[in-house]
Design an enzyme around this catalytic site. Structure first.
Site, PDB file in Angstrom:
ATOM      1  CG  HIS A 242      -5.414  -3.522   5.680  1.00 36.52           C
ATOM      2  ND1 HIS A 242      -6.305  -2.868   4.866  1.00 36.52           N
ATOM      3  CD2 HIS A 242      -4.267  -2.832   5.603  1.00 36.52           C
ATOM      4  CE1 HIS A 242      -5.728  -1.817   4.358  1.00 36.52           C
ATOM      5  NE2 HIS A 242      -4.492  -1.772   4.780  1.00 36.52           N
TER       6      HIS A 242
ATOM      7  CD  GLU B 212      -3.269   0.799   1.959  1.00 34.77           C
ATOM      8  OE1 GLU B 212      -3.212  -0.041   2.876  1.00 34.77           O
ATOM      9  OE2 GLU B 212      -4.281   1.507   1.744  1.00 34.77           O
TER      10      GLU B 212
HETATM   11 FE1  FEO Z   1      -0.843   1.364   6.451  1.00 33.84          FE
HETATM   12 FE2  FEO Z   1      -2.426  -0.982   4.668  1.00 33.84          FE
HETATM   13  O1  FEO Z   1      -1.397   0.544   4.921  1.00 33.84           O
END
Ligand code: FEO
Length: 391
Positions: free
Chosen positions: A144, A80
């Site tokens: 996540h 991410e």
């Molecule tokens: Fe802190 Fe899933 O990014």
């Protein structure tokens, strides 16, 4: 800006984003950090990077310890962009550095930066020797994203946990005990339940895999570094992944002319009378991520909207969409609302809640126009009688 030493030869070189107030719908009160960590060993190793826009802070902190060109290893625990959005930039500065990511991480990094970014995919449990230290990679899929992993240094007893145990909190001191435990645990809970809750089962497996590690520090990628509160944050996560409940009810409503608001109060009074803690929210007055932080471990959830154009108010529809994505479990529900002529709203709310597997405590409660005293008492009594059957 200087690197912050967290252990011998290990430095925080990430960034503080004090101005962040919303992260993908999650309310952020104080800002957050993008935790990047530099290990000085035979191979100079950087674990995680920062969000684009914070390159200067990262480079300035690294440069206070070592020339960034000397980085030999870049570990991207998660693709991410708040952690890996600057990996390509770093690789251009240190082109000989080898980039390591999980198997899925290789896919995300290449998806973001293109196939020409050289990434070495590591399997769950694989190790990498960087000198005195051997780092072990543990995949934490869906905590996540599918690509998440954490990196453990047995030599230092440090877990570089990336999003796991994170909090969107911008500390002025990096270590946990500078702040009251309750504050940090609340931030860790808010972060977990609004981001990871739908993937509880996979999170449980990932946490079990980490359970045997000897850990003195948890160097998170967001918020404080855990040292003194490690048992507490582990206990918090255990309770969340197991969907443990408190004897608590959450009542969420919107109202047009005050009738549904009075219904919400009647329902709240019923819970109070039965000795059950209540949190009452007008959906327009509190951020949905704050409301959900209370919802997630409640035994009861009541949601009310007046009937609006044969449906429900957009505010409540939005809240239902939000919680449907986060999959709260094991709670009894009450759908309620006032109406002037149609009266569909409580049934619509109940249907939506049933779709995520939440069963009603009572049939939908409707109120024609205003909630008078006798209506207030009737609604309250309906809920008390239902609770008497199960409490
Ligand atoms: Fe802190 Fe899933 O990014």
């Amino acid at each position: 800006m200087k690197a912050i030493k967290i252990k011998d030869d290990i430095y925080f070189v990430g960034a503080f984003d004090f101005n962040l107030r919303n992260f993908h719908g999650l309310d952020v009160e104080t800002g957050t950090t993008y935790g990047a960590y530099l290990i000085i060993d035979e191979k100079v190793t950087l674990i995680d990077a920062v969000k684009p826009g914070f390159e200067n802070e990262l480079i300035s902190r690294i440069s206070s310890v070592i020339d960034p060109k000397k980085i030999d290893v870049i570990i991207a625990n998660h693709g991410e962009p708040d952690h890996s959005g600057t990996v390509k930039f770093l690789h251009e500065l240190a082109p000989k550095a080898k980039i390591y990511a999980s198997v899925n991480g290789e896919k995300s990094l290449k998806g973001i930066f293109g196939d020409d970014l050289p990434v070495i995919a590591v399997k769950n449990g694989e190790t990498l020797n960087i000198g005195k230290r051997t780092l072990t990679f543990y995949h934490t899929q869906m905590v996540h994203w599918p690509d998440n992993m954490v990196t453990y240094s047995e030599f230092d007893k440090v877990l570089f946990s990336n999003d796991v145990f994170g909090q969107h909190f911008a500390p002025s001191k990096l270590f946990d005990s500078f702040y009251p435990k309750e504050r940090i645990l609340y931030e860790a809970k808010k972060y977990y339940v609004n981001i990871v809750n739908p993937y509880n089962k996979m999170a449980k497996k990932a946490l079990e895999a980490l359970g045997g590690l000897d850990i003195e520090l948890i160097a998170t990628a967001h918020g404080v570094i855990f040292k003194d509160y490690i048992p507490d944050v582990k206990a918090l996560y255990a309770s969340l992944v197991n969907n443990e409940k408190q004897n608590k009810a959450v009542v969420v409503y919107d109202s047009m002319w005050g009738s549904t608001k009075l219904m919400a109060k009647a329902i709240a009074e019923a819970f109070i009378e039965k000795g059950i803690q209540v949190h009452l929210f007008n959906v327009n007055e509190s951020d949905q991520s704050i409301i959900f932080t209370e919802v997630v471990d409640a035994k009861y959830l009541a949601i009310g909207s007046p009937t609006f154009n044969n449906g429900i108010l957009p505010s409540i529809a939005g809240f239902l969409t939000y919680i449907k994505g986060l999959l709260p479990q094991n709670m009894k529900t009450i759908a309620f609302g006032s109406y002037g002529w149609g009266g569909q709203s409580p049934s619509i709310i109940e249907k939506e809640l049933k779709e995520i597997g939440l069963e009603p405590l009572v049939p939908p409660i409707k109120q024609y126009f205003s909630t008078h005293n006798e209506d207030f008492d009737r609604i309250k009594q309906t809920v008390i009688e239902a609770l008497d059957q199960i409490v």
